[in-house]
Scaffold this motif. Structure first.
Motif, PDB file in Angstrom:
ATOM      1  N   TRP A  53      47.822  37.026  39.641  1.00 32.74           N
ATOM      2  CA  TRP A  53      47.687  36.492  40.986  1.00 32.74           C
ATOM      3  C   TRP A  53      47.002  35.123  40.989  1.00 32.74           C
ATOM      4  O   TRP A  53      46.199  34.816  40.113  1.00 32.74           O
ATOM      5  CB  TRP A  53      46.835  37.426  41.855  1.00 32.74           C
ATOM      6  N   THR A  54      47.334  34.347  42.006  1.00 38.30           N
ATOM      7  CA  THR A  54      46.542  33.168  42.361  1.00 38.30           C
ATOM      8  C   THR A  54      45.715  33.545  43.587  1.00 38.30           C
ATOM      9  O   THR A  54      46.236  34.109  44.547  1.00 38.30           O
ATOM     10  CB  THR A  54      47.443  31.961  42.690  1.00 38.30           C
ATOM     11  N   LEU A  55      44.423  33.254  43.563  1.00 35.46           N
ATOM     12  CA  LEU A  55      43.495  33.748  44.586  1.00 35.46           C
ATOM     13  C   LEU A  55      43.144  32.655  45.592  1.00 35.46           C
ATOM     14  O   LEU A  55      42.834  31.525  45.226  1.00 35.46           O
ATOM     15  CB  LEU A  55      42.211  34.258  43.916  1.00 35.46           C
ATOM     16  N   THR A  56      43.161  33.053  46.889  1.00 40.53           N
ATOM     17  CA  THR A  56      42.668  32.218  47.982  1.00 40.53           C
ATOM     18  C   THR A  56      41.650  33.025  48.772  1.00 40.53           C
ATOM     19  O   THR A  56      41.918  34.181  49.117  1.00 40.53           O
ATOM     20  CB  THR A  56      43.811  31.788  48.924  1.00 40.53           C
ATOM     21  N   VAL A  57      40.476  32.445  49.040  1.00 39.42           N
ATOM     22  CA  VAL A  57      39.417  33.142  49.771  1.00 39.42           C
ATOM     23  C   VAL A  57      39.158  32.431  51.091  1.00 39.42           C
ATOM     24  O   VAL A  57      38.991  31.209  51.129  1.00 39.42           O
ATOM     25  CB  VAL A  57      38.113  33.199  48.941  1.00 39.42           C
ATOM     26  N   PHE A  75      34.418  39.861  42.803  1.00 39.93           N
ATOM     27  CA  PHE A  75      35.833  40.192  42.950  1.00 39.93           C
ATOM     28  C   PHE A  75      36.628  39.687  41.745  1.00 39.93           C
ATOM     29  O   PHE A  75      37.434  40.413  41.158  1.00 39.93           O
ATOM     30  CB  PHE A  75      36.350  39.561  44.250  1.00 39.93           C
ATOM     31  N   GLU A  76      36.385  38.442  41.369  1.00 39.36           N
ATOM     32  CA  GLU A  76      37.096  37.854  40.236  1.00 39.36           C
ATOM     33  C   GLU A  76      36.751  38.578  38.930  1.00 39.36           C
ATOM     34  O   GLU A  76      37.626  38.837  38.092  1.00 39.36           O
ATOM     35  CB  GLU A  76      36.771  36.370  40.118  1.00 39.36           C
ATOM     36  N   ARG A  82      43.008  38.906  35.473  1.00 38.38           N
ATOM     37  CA  ARG A  82      44.326  39.004  36.085  1.00 38.38           C
ATOM     38  C   ARG A  82      44.624  37.836  37.012  1.00 38.38           C
ATOM     39  O   ARG A  82      45.722  37.729  37.548  1.00 38.38           O
ATOM     40  CB  ARG A  82      44.439  40.322  36.854  1.00 38.38           C
ATOM     41  N   LEU A  83      43.626  36.981  37.251  1.00 35.41           N
ATOM     42  CA  LEU A  83      43.829  35.795  38.073  1.00 35.41           C
ATOM     43  C   LEU A  83      44.260  34.637  37.190  1.00 35.41           C
ATOM     44  O   LEU A  83      43.808  34.491  36.061  1.00 35.41           O
ATOM     45  CB  LEU A  83      42.551  35.429  38.829  1.00 35.41           C
ATOM     46  N   THR A  84      45.127  33.792  37.722  1.00 40.37           N
ATOM     47  CA  THR A  84      45.677  32.721  36.895  1.00 40.37           C
ATOM     48  C   THR A  84      46.126  31.573  37.780  1.00 40.37           C
ATOM     49  O   THR A  84      46.089  31.653  39.005  1.00 40.37           O
ATOM     50  CB  THR A  84      46.877  33.252  36.074  1.00 40.37           C
ATOM     51  N   THR A  85      46.539  30.504  37.170  1.00 38.89           N
ATOM     52  CA  THR A  85      47.208  29.397  37.843  1.00 38.89           C
ATOM     53  C   THR A  85      48.559  29.243  37.184  1.00 38.89           C
ATOM     54  O   THR A  85      48.754  29.596  36.027  1.00 38.89           O
ATOM     55  CB  THR A  85      46.422  28.086  37.716  1.00 38.89           C
ATOM     56  N   SER A  94      51.838  36.099  41.695  1.00 41.36           N
ATOM     57  CA  SER A  94      51.836  36.507  43.095  1.00 41.36           C
ATOM     58  C   SER A  94      50.635  35.907  43.811  1.00 41.36           C
ATOM     59  O   SER A  94      49.622  35.590  43.191  1.00 41.36           O
ATOM     60  CB  SER A  94      51.807  38.040  43.196  1.00 41.36           C
ATOM     61  N   ALA A  95      50.759  35.787  45.130  1.00 39.61           N
ATOM     62  CA  ALA A  95      49.638  35.301  45.937  1.00 39.61           C
ATOM     63  C   ALA A  95      48.698  36.458  46.248  1.00 39.61           C
ATOM     64  O   ALA A  95      49.133  37.554  46.627  1.00 39.61           O
ATOM     65  CB  ALA A  95      50.147  34.675  47.221  1.00 39.61           C
TER      66      ALA A  95
END
Length: 390
Positions: A53-57, A75-76, A82-85, A94-95
């Protein structure tokens, strides 16, 4: 000496107070971390092993930057890499959108994952502590719901006219009269093209004096209430009476479209500090914030598909539906938009079912919300207002 009163050294008292305060802050920080970690675990339980996923807060609460950072870092960390760019070579991630909201009882974390196939919503809550309950950002207003009308057939819109009520459904425009504690049908006009065959039909009623206008997929009508109910309809699409000109329903769909703007389900105009903004509830739970020139200046995530603007004696608020996750019951809450931030000003209200329509009234001092009651199987329209006297 027996009986002599000894005093605690001042440095010891100061140290005890400091340790007590530090312990309280650590406990509160731990609660934030646990809530974020619990939410991340919910996501990991449902996600495929290969999903990234790409993360937006987005912070829609009164929490400060330090607390938001605690939430994000916990959270991260729990998502374990599992978070990436996107590097341009591997498959698109995924978003993943994380929103921090609040109500009178505490704070709420809402996460939404979005893939090409489907999206999921996850929710985690933690109670408001003494430090977080400081009067810096109180929920100073309240939402009120007043029942208007109920029927077994879908309701698209309703407009009170004194002791009468004009009701739009997929097949008819009906005028009801108040008799004691109930509504009695007065006149009924069938629509020339029934919208009943359209999946998820939408409709709008606009009253101007004794005249009214109807907006439906593929047709629009003009009529009068007095001296008797009458109406003429024309086949074809028309621009809908939204807070933005030139927008209409996409053919065969339930969202609106306008040139140079993303598709949206609903829109609301509001203002803050003398600046006017347009909020469009777009797809995938994203609310787009546009300035006077319709340039996007901000975005909020983890909102629902319905927004409506209300103007009161205490300012301008935006009433929104919130993601319900696995629940069968929708929730609405009012926000204000200072400095392009979504700040909750009321507690959320849990509705008896799923919102099928949310429209600002013509005067913008209230909103009409239509709910499908999952327990009774009926549709009910409510008048939604913001109480400034809390």
């Amino acid at each position: 000496m027996i009986g002599q009163r000894t005093s605690r050294p001042r440095w010891a008292l100061t140290l005890a107070i400091a340790l007590s305060v530090a312990g309280t802050l650590m406990a509160e920080e731990s609660a934030l971390q646990r809530c974020a970690m619990e939410l991340a675990r919910q996501i990991l339980q449902q996600a495929a092993e290969t999903e990234r996923w790409t993360l937006t807060v987005t912070n829609m609460s009164s929490l400060g930057e330090a607390d938001v950072r605690v939430v994000r870092e916990a959270f991260e960390a729990e998502l374990r890499g599992r978070l990436t760019t996107h590097d341009g070579e591997s498959a698109l991630p995924s978003a993943l959108r994380l929103a921090i909201s609040e109500n009178m009882m505490g704070f709420v974390l809402i996460a939404q994952t979005q893939t090409d196939e489907a999206g999921r919503t996850y929710v985690s809550e933690w109670p408001r502590t003494q430090r977080e309950s400081s009067p810096a950002a109180p929920l100073r207003l309240a939402l009120n719901l007043h029942p208007l009308f109920r029927q077994s057939y879908p309701i698209l819109d309703v407009v009170p006219i004194g002791e009468r009520l004009l009701v739009l459904d997929p097949a008819n425009v009906s005028l009801y009269k108040r008799k004691e504690d109930r509504w009695e049908i007065g006149q009924l006009l069938p629509l020339p093209q029934s919208a009943a065959l359209i999946r998820d039909p939408r409709g709008r009623l606009i009253i101007e004096g004794s005249s009214f206008r109807v907006y439906l997929p593929g047709q629009h009508c003009a009529g009068t209430v007095d001296p008797s109910l009458g109406m003429d309809c024309i086949a074809g699409d028309a621009d809908w009476p939204l807070d933005i000109d030139g927008a209409g329903l996409a053919p065969g769909r339930n969202f609106f479209e306008r040139e140079n703007l993303p598709p949206f389900y609903s829109g609301a105009r509001t203002s803050s500090a003398g600046q006017s903004f347009l909020i469009l509830a777009g797809q995938e739970g994203t609310a787009h914030i546009l300035d006077r020139t319709l340039k996007r200046v901000a975005a909020f995530h983890a909102w629902g598909d319905d927004v409506a603007g209300i103007k009161t004696s205490c300012g301008e608020q935006v009433v929104v539906t919130l993601p319900r996750g696995a629940s069968d019951y929708d929730t609405v809450q009012a926000f204000e938009i200072p400095d392009l931030r979504a700040v909750a000003v009321t507690s959320p209200i849990k509705l008896p079912g799923v919102v099928t329509a949310l429209w600002s009234t013509t005067t913008r001092d209230n909103a009409v919300v239509v709910v499908f009651d999952v327990d009774t199987g009926t549709y009910e329209a409510y008048m939604l207002s913001v109480d400034c006297g809390r």
